[in-house]
Every structure is written in structure tokens, then in C-alpha cells.
Design a protein around this motif. Structure first.
Motif, PDB file in Angstrom:
ATOM      1  N   ASN A 111       0.976  -1.337   0.066  1.00 41.51           N
ATOM      2  CA  ASN A 111      -0.009  -0.020  -0.126  1.00 41.51           C
ATOM      3  C   ASN A 111       0.910   1.391   0.016  1.00 41.51           C
ATOM      4  N   LEU A 112       0.613   2.089  -1.093  1.00 38.38           N
ATOM      5  CA  LEU A 112       1.460   3.468  -1.006  1.00 38.38           C
ATOM      6  C   LEU A 112       0.934   4.297   0.026  1.00 38.38           C
ATOM      7  N   TYR A 113       1.991   4.931   0.711  1.00 40.03           N
ATOM      8  CA  TYR A 113       1.487   6.158   1.423  1.00 40.03           C
ATOM      9  C   TYR A 113       2.474   7.448   0.830  1.00 40.03           C
ATOM     10  N   SER A 118       6.553   6.586   0.398  1.00 39.76           N
ATOM     11  CA  SER A 118       6.736   5.343   1.037  1.00 39.76           C
ATOM     12  C   SER A 118       5.537   4.301   0.552  1.00 39.76           C
ATOM     13  N   CYS A 119       6.015   3.057   0.878  1.00 37.91           N
ATOM     14  CA  CYS A 119       4.975   2.164   0.735  1.00 37.91           C
ATOM     15  C   CYS A 119       5.195   1.196   1.845  1.00 37.91           C
ATOM     16  N   TYR A 120       4.321   0.306   2.205  1.00 40.58           N
ATOM     17  CA  TYR A 120       4.154  -0.438   3.497  1.00 40.58           C
ATOM     18  C   TYR A 120       3.454  -1.880   3.224  1.00 40.58           C
ATOM     19  N   ILE A 233       4.804  -5.048  10.262  1.00 41.04           N
ATOM     20  CA  ILE A 233       4.530  -4.253   8.983  1.00 41.04           C
ATOM     21  C   ILE A 233       5.922  -3.538   8.512  1.00 41.04           C
ATOM     22  N   CYS A 234       6.147  -3.699   7.518  1.00 34.54           N
ATOM     23  CA  CYS A 234       7.589  -3.144   6.876  1.00 34.54           C
ATOM     24  C   CYS A 234       7.440  -2.014   6.017  1.00 34.54           C
ATOM     25  N   GLU A 235       8.077  -1.251   6.095  1.00 34.08           N
ATOM     26  CA  GLU A 235       8.074   0.112   4.949  1.00 34.08           C
ATOM     27  C   GLU A 235       9.282   0.541   4.371  1.00 34.08           C
ATOM     28  N   LYS A 236       9.227   0.917   3.075  1.00 34.39           N
ATOM     29  CA  LYS A 236      10.347   1.182   2.232  1.00 34.39           C
ATOM     30  C   LYS A 236       9.872   2.528   1.774  1.00 34.39           C
TER      31      LYS A 236
END
Length: 242
Positions: A111-113, A118-120, A233-236
Motif C-alpha cells: 500500500n502506497l503512502y 513510502s510504501c508498506y 509491518i515493513c515500510e520502504k
């Protein structure tokens, strides 16, 4: 004077569009064909075409997915990407699209933020991990454990989890990258945790140094033993241009 104003207006519009669209692309999701959903709705509007609907979503920094109804030309923008088909409504001639970028986390369920580029994603593994193992899993994907430093971002994540669960994750907890080893709650980048949303009665123990989003509390914050096995939950973040 009129000509000067028109040229200036064109420059402003061009600059704004380039900033908002961020080269995001849309992908059609066949699993939601002829279905529609109302959660996290940003806008519902008639548009001339699916292309116009796509541009409307790409131009709204909050939008990450959209439905388009071909018979009525209804364009429906959403702030999260849907994967659960619970609470969908039959809607003939409807297609669903999600925005994505190539640098995002591997696999489809992310899911994009876009507010932070970022996306997670959460990892629906058959086994759970403790805090350190969860950190390592995120690092394996060149990502970090999720930090929710603002209420806006937290609500975005919480809405996503609430939409996805529908009883699937009963009693599940998701680690976030906040930890209290020194008497002060810090994020994994050593910045202080200024925003919190602990459930009533939490934190409940001086021995529980880690923090989760707990399903039983509608994903409000909960303190937990760092050795306890949870989901993660990971975020990039989008790589910065050279």
C-alpha cells in the motif's frame, strides 16, 4: 497582459502536475472486477473516461486506488489499497485500479503512502516473529519496520488494517518500530516518540518495552514483551534522486 497571464498559468499548472503525479502508475486489479467498495473514500465524481479518473487519482496526494464504473462514468477515489473482498457491493461494468511504483516492496499486497513517498505491507506468514526477528525480516527486503510518527499516517495504517481484518487476525498484533529500553520511548532511528495512541489501560507493564498495533483494541497501541511473537509491518521509502 492577458497573454502573459495565460503563459504564467500554464507554467504553474505544469509544475503542479509534475509534482503531484510523481510518475505513479496504475494497475488494473481483476480480483475486484464488477465489485465496488466504500471504505476510505476520498471522492466520488463523474468523469469523462477511466483515463480522466486515473489522472484525478494521481493528482490527489492522498489517493492510492480507484474504482471506475463504465456505465455511469463514476470515478471513486480511495486512500488505501484493498485486498480483502469483504463488504464489497456488486457493481456491473466496474473495474478497480491501484497505484504502484517499481521501487516498492516485492509482492502484490502493498500500500502506497504517498504523503511520504513510502510504501508498506504486512507479512502474512504462517509463523510469527519477535521484535528483533521482525527487524531482520524488514531489512531482508531493504525496508524498515513501520514508524508512525504522525496521527495522519497512523490513521492511514489503522484504516488499512481495519479494512483488511474482518476477523481474520483476531488477537493479532503488529510490531511498530518503537521501543523503550532507557525509560524513554524511541523510534528505531533514535528520535523520540511524540505521538502515541495507546488503548485504555496501556501501557500496562514496566517490563514490556515494545509496542504493537493490537487487533483486540481496533489497532490502538499496546505495550508488549519484545520476545513475544507478533506480525510485522515493513515500510520502504522511495530512493532519492541522485
Amino acid at each position: 497582459m492577458t497573454m502573459y497571464f495565460i503563459i504564467l498559468l500554464c507554467i504553474v499548472l505544469s509544475t503542479t502536475s509534475a509534482t503531484n503525479f510523481r510518475q505513479t502508475r496504475a494497475k488494473r486489479r481483476p480480483d475486484f472486477e464488477d465489485k465496488i467498495k466504500e471504505s476510505s473514500l476520498l471522492l466520488a465524481s463523474d468523469t469523462a473516461s477511466v483515463t480522466a479518473c486515473s489522472l484525478l487519482c494521481m493528482g490527489d496526494i492522498r489517493c492510492v486506488s480507484y474504482f471506475y464504473v463504465r456505465t455511469t462514468r463514476l470515478c471513486q477515489l480511495h486512500s488505501i489499497v484493498f485486498y480483502s473482498q469483504q463488504l464489497t457491493t456488486a457493481s456491473p461494468e466496474t473495474s478497480y485500479y491501484q497505484l504502484y511504483e517499481d521501487w516498492c516492496l516485492p509482492g502484490d499486497q502493498h500500500n502506497l503512502y504517498r504523503q511520504e513517498d513510502s510504501c508498506y505491507k504486512y507479512y502474512n506468514l504462517t509463523y510469527y516473529l519477535d521484535y528483533e526477528q521482525s527487524i531482520d525480516l524488514c531489512l531482508y527486503y531493504s525496508a524498515t519496520m513501520l514508524m508512525v510518527k504522525t496521527e495522519e499516517k497512523y490513521n492511514h495504517i489503522k484504516n488499512y488494517l481495519l479494512d483488511e481484518q474482518h476477523g481474520t487476525y483476531a488477537w493479532d498484533q503488529f510490531f511498530i518500530a518503537a521501543r523503550n529500553d532507557t525509560g524513554t520511548l524511541l523510534w528505531s532511528d533514535n528520535t523520540p516518540v511524540d505521538f502515541t495512541d495507546f488503548a485504555s489501560g496501556e501501557p500496562s507493564s514496566n517490563d514490556e518495552m515494545c509496542v504493537t498495533l493490537h487487533e483486540i483494541f481496533s489497532f490502538k497501541w499496546n505495550d508488549v514483551d519484545c520476545n513475544y511473537d507478533c506480525r510485522v509491518i515493513c515500510e520502504k521509502f522511495k530512493p532519492k534522486d541522485d
